[in-house]
Write an enzyme that holds these catalytic residues in place. Structure first.
Site, PDB file in Angstrom:
ATOM      1  N   ASP A  95       2.930 -40.351  29.966  1.00 30.97           N
ATOM      2  CA  ASP A  95       3.100 -41.413  30.947  1.00 30.97           C
ATOM      3  C   ASP A  95       2.084 -42.527  30.827  1.00 30.97           C
ATOM      4  O   ASP A  95       2.063 -43.427  31.665  1.00 30.97           O
ATOM      5  CB  ASP A  95       3.047 -40.813  32.357  1.00 30.97           C
ATOM      6  N   ASP A 154      12.876 -39.838  30.450  1.00 37.65           N
ATOM      7  CA  ASP A 154      11.931 -40.820  30.986  1.00 37.65           C
ATOM      8  C   ASP A 154      11.031 -41.400  29.892  1.00 37.65           C
ATOM      9  O   ASP A 154      10.558 -42.539  29.988  1.00 37.65           O
ATOM     10  CB  ASP A 154      11.024 -40.185  32.035  1.00 37.65           C
TER      11      ASP A 154
END
Length: 378
Positions: A95, A154
């Site tokens: 992330d 994602d």
């Protein structure tokens, strides 16, 4: 395809309200190093800099600064990013793209200082350490089982940082990792109808697929709404970054799956999963819709005629829906967040029907893209 005057007026109101809301949010945020995440049970939910959502609060501030020139917002973004800067060396999750490109990437565009550029380059280096050439992917989550290599859809969103890093440094290795990851996702994450699995588990030694499943969706065979939106946005972005037609085709097919889905409501705000068991009474996910709107505005610009028109009109409908009282919070409410009614992690009973920082980020981004589209089409 000209933007509607009603919507243009609403966008301007929304951006002004966004400034007011985020100035209010600033007063609620405990100092010195807490990042706004959500608002539940009349309480602001915060996170530390190593949380995947940490880049969205400063990123939204910087988008609102871009829209209005209000330096209070930029100053607050820079304040909180002092504690975010250390995450440039974070190699523990994928992330870092969300965390650093949505914050320092936007700051560098507004204020191109060499120190911001270096933070982004270091962030790309950290992200690259999670790439496995055998698998052809960046590892998303670590697992207690060393035979697991977990990749979630994602992760497509983090590739933008790598593409930027190659442009910034001339080092093609970042770009090659991004393209390889995207190609592997195209091959393994999508079903024949172009819906997406949430998670693919690979054997890190052989690169073979071990398992396809969901974590945040309703079922392994279902279509988790935000996952579909991540894929749509990710492949649209990869077409922009590479000019490779196959990514445009992939993005269009994902868009077609979403926009033609029989369970997509008329107002274009999806249920948290397209196959949730209690549709039409399932929770909606504004965060998925915000990501979709931003992606569709960009995607429509790469297409022509009816396809472009359909995508653009769908994005307009989302923005119009968000401009009404049902989804947009009244100033001074909702913990300072703009949007209501997002779903974070339904199976874990976490962040259900609440505001979320990333919903606001992509909503504001979509409105800025909409305004830019208008300028382009004049």
């Amino acid at each position: 395809m000209a933007p509607k005057k009603q919507l243009l007026n609403a966008v301007q109101r929304n951006l002004k309200d966004g400034v007011q809301q985020y100035k209010y949010l600033m007063t609620l945020l405990p100092p010195p190093d807490n990042f706004a995440k959500s608002y539940e049970n009349n309480k602001l939910i915060t996170a530390k800099s190593d949380d995947w959502i940490s880049g969205f609060y400063p990123g939204t501030l910087l988008y609102l600064y871009k829209a209005t020139g209000d330096t209070v917002l930029k100053n607050e973004a820079q304040r909180i990013m002092l504690s975010l800067a250390k995450e440039q060396y974070n190699t523990t999750n994928h992330d870092v793209g969300f965390m650093m490109y949505n914050s320092f990437g936007n700051l560098y565009k507004a204020d191109p200082k060499p120190e911001y550029k270096q933070i982004l380059i270091n962030s790309a280096k950290s992200l690259s350490t999670r790439f496995n050439a055998k698998v052809g992917s960046i590892k998303s989550w670590d697992s207690k089982d060393p035979s697991d290599f977990l990749v979630i859809i994602d992760n497509m969103m983090n590739l933008e940082l790598l593409c930027w890093a190659t442009r910034a440094t001339g080092d093609s290795s970042y770009y090659k990792i991004a393209v390889t990851h995207a190609n592997t996702a195209m091959k393994n994450h999508f079903r024949p109808d172009y819906s997406s699995f949430h998670l693919v588990n690979y054997n890190p030694e052989t690169g073979k697929v071990k398992q396809k499943k969901t974590v945040q969706g309703f079922a392994d065979s279902s279509s988790w709404a935000r996952g579909q939106a991540w894929g749509l946005y990710g492949f649209t972005m990869m077409y922009r970054e590479t000019g490779d037609q196959k990514y445009l085709e992939q993005a269009n097919r994902i868009a077609s799956y979403i926009l033609n889905h029989p369970h997509l409501p008329e107002d274009k705000i999806p249920y948290w999963d397209y196959h949730a068991s209690n549709i039409p009474n399932a929770y909606r996910d504004a965060s998925a819709a915000a990501i979709m709107a931003s992606a569709l505005i960009e995607l429509s610009g790469y297409n022509k005629d009816d396809l472009s028109k359909k995508q653009f009109i769908a994005a307009e409908r989302i923005l119009l829906t968000f401009s009404g009282d049902e989804y947009k919070a009244r100033p001074g409410t909702n913990g300072g967040f703009l949007l209501k009614h997002s779903v974070g992690h339904f199976p874990a009973k976490s962040q259900i029907d609440v505001p979320l920082s990333y919903a606001d980020y992509y909503f504001v981004e979509a409105m800025l893209r909409y305004n830019k589209t208008l300028e382009f089409r004049k």
